[in-house]
Design a protein around this motif. Structure first.
Motif, PDB file in Angstrom:
ATOM      1  N   GLY A 126      32.496  19.555  32.902  1.00 23.58           N
ATOM      2  CA  GLY A 126      33.686  20.401  32.883  1.00 23.58           C
ATOM      3  C   GLY A 126      33.417  21.776  32.308  1.00 23.58           C
ATOM      4  O   GLY A 126      32.312  22.284  32.387  1.00 23.58           O
ATOM      5  N   ASP A 127      34.431  22.364  31.694  1.00 21.89           N
ATOM      6  CA  ASP A 127      34.365  23.737  31.205  1.00 21.89           C
ATOM      7  C   ASP A 127      33.602  23.789  29.877  1.00 21.89           C
ATOM      8  O   ASP A 127      34.061  23.235  28.878  1.00 21.89           O
ATOM      9  N   PRO A 128      32.429  24.441  29.840  1.00 23.12           N
ATOM     10  CA  PRO A 128      31.635  24.423  28.597  1.00 23.12           C
ATOM     11  C   PRO A 128      32.331  25.131  27.436  1.00 23.12           C
ATOM     12  O   PRO A 128      32.108  24.767  26.278  1.00 23.12           O
ATOM     13  N   ARG A 129      33.159  26.119  27.734  1.00 22.11           N
ATOM     14  CA  ARG A 129      33.865  26.829  26.651  1.00 22.11           C
ATOM     15  C   ARG A 129      34.826  25.886  25.936  1.00 22.11           C
ATOM     16  O   ARG A 129      34.841  25.802  24.697  1.00 22.11           O
ATOM     17  N   ALA A 150      34.702  22.622  26.047  1.00 17.99           N
ATOM     18  CA  ALA A 150      33.937  21.510  25.462  1.00 17.99           C
ATOM     19  C   ALA A 150      33.326  21.917  24.122  1.00 17.99           C
ATOM     20  O   ALA A 150      33.262  21.111  23.191  1.00 17.99           O
ATOM     21  N   ALA A 151      32.866  23.176  24.023  1.00 21.64           N
ATOM     22  CA  ALA A 151      32.273  23.647  22.761  1.00 21.64           C
ATOM     23  C   ALA A 151      33.314  23.645  21.651  1.00 21.64           C
ATOM     24  O   ALA A 151      33.049  23.212  20.524  1.00 21.64           O
ATOM     25  N   ALA A 152      34.527  24.121  21.954  1.00 24.41           N
ATOM     26  CA  ALA A 152      35.588  24.149  20.943  1.00 24.41           C
ATOM     27  C   ALA A 152      36.014  22.732  20.568  1.00 24.41           C
ATOM     28  O   ALA A 152      36.207  22.425  19.387  1.00 24.41           O
ATOM     29  N   ALA A 153      36.111  21.859  21.562  1.00 24.41           N
ATOM     30  CA  ALA A 153      36.546  20.478  21.275  1.00 24.41           C
ATOM     31  C   ALA A 153      35.506  19.754  20.425  1.00 24.41           C
ATOM     32  O   ALA A 153      35.847  19.050  19.464  1.00 24.41           O
TER      33      ALA A 153
END
Ligand SMILES: [Mn+2]
Length: 348
Positions: free
Chosen positions: A8-11, A13-16
């Protein structure tokens, strides 16, 4: 593929992943932010430390020293001295061993993983297209703590520092529009200089990245820290001038440039010869960087997977310092006798 950025969206995923990491950390204890000492690593550290502090968390940067890795006992001792509640490892590689066992750990990195870190949340940009650098992943990560627009210039320095200027990240275009393309480039060059000097003191660069509100604070700075960065550039330039006079020795498809310098100029020398010996594997080897050791950089313009090449020629006695990095930019460090058997295996 290792870690959480590949679905999915790496941005997002990084925050999560970062939110889940912080939920494991006792807020009464500091987050130790360990980072590599190049522009990308230092910028990642500056982003993480500033965003965590602004969010009311305790955070302390811990930068690796010359020839040091987080997997050395000396580094673990420095981390433990902070009595941290959690550990971030930024731009330090992705390895299958814990740095601090049983410590909540967030790995932020873009080098080719050599395994999956146990019990860590891993944000690896390796293999993403385009490939983000550690500072950009760190900036995505601290999105978990709110809007971080004022820290975006630091992600820009990481991208420029790791030659991802042409990768097409919208974040870099935004940073260039707000702070200036030339200022970002010049600041990156200054921040990257001390790590190549004999002392490799990252202190001045890190202090500037933490204190300034943009790249011009570094390029136009007049204090002792900015002065130290300019002096570092001169020291490195002189070391490069000396090493580039050494002629390569060629055996079949390997060109070896061997010299002695206390400065980490072997990657620069390998890069220079790569352009002139385009069908060769260029290895620049420096036996003056650390007494008793040979530190080397390998580059090739032929598209060959150098990590695979080094793995095939791995000498007995090589440890985790050998053959890490990127397919087109790798190298390592070997004790002198092990180095001798390595190059004997290559026909030298
Ligand atoms: Mn990096």
């Amino acid at each position: 593929m290792v870690g959480e950025l590949h679905a999915g969206d790496p941005r997002a995923a990084a925050a999560a992943g970062t939110a889940r990491f912080l939920a494991q950390v006792d807020p009464a204890r500091p987050v130790a932010v360990a980072a590599h000492f190049d522009a990308d690593g230092l910028s990642a550290a500056a982003i993480l430390v500033q965003a965590l502090r602004a969010a009311g968390r305790l955070a302390e940067p811990v930068i690796v020293g010359k020839t040091e890795t987080p997997w050395d006992g000396t580094f673990a001792a420095r981390l433990l001295a902070l009595a941290p509640g959690g550990l971030v490892l930024a731009d330090l590689g992705t390895r299958p061993a814990a740095v601090l066992p049983d410590m909540p750990t967030l790995v932020i990195d873009h080098h080719r993983p050599t395994g999956t870190p146990p019990a860590a949340i891993t944000l690896s940009g390796h293999g993403l297209e385009p490939e983000p650098t550690s500072a950009l992943i760190a900036w995505w990560a601290v999105g978990a703590l709110g809007d971080q627009a004022d820290l975006l210039w630091l992600a820009g320095i990481g991208l420029v520092g790791d030659m991802a200027e042409g990768a097409g990240f919208a974040e870099l275009a935004d940073a260039q529009a707000r702070w200036g393309k030339t200022a970002l480039r010049d600041a990156t060059s200054l921040v990257n200089a001390p790590r190549r000097t004999a002392a490799a003191d990252a202190g001045p660069a890190l202090r500037l990245l933490l204190a300034c509100d943009g790249p011009k604070g570094i390029t136009k700075g007049e204090g002792p820290d900015a002065e130290a960065l300019r002096a570092a550039k001169v020291e490195v330039r002189e070391a490069v001038e000396a090493a580039r006079r050494v002629a390569p020795r060629v055996v079949s498809d390997v060109a070896l440039i061997r010299f002695t310098s206390p400065c980490q100029v072997h990657p620069l020398i390998a890069q220079q010869w790569r352009g002139r010996l385009r069908d060769k594997i260029v290895i620049a080897a420096n036996d003056g960087y650390r007494p008793g050791w040979v530190h080397f950089a390998a580059r090739s313009a032929s598209g060959l997977d150098l990590l695979g090449f080094l793995a095939k020629h791995r000498p007995a006695g090589a440890d985790g310092r050998y053959g890490n990095g990127h397919a087109q930019a790798t190298g390592g460090a070997l004790p002198l006798p092990v180095w001798d058997s390595f190059i004997a295996g290559l026909g030298f």
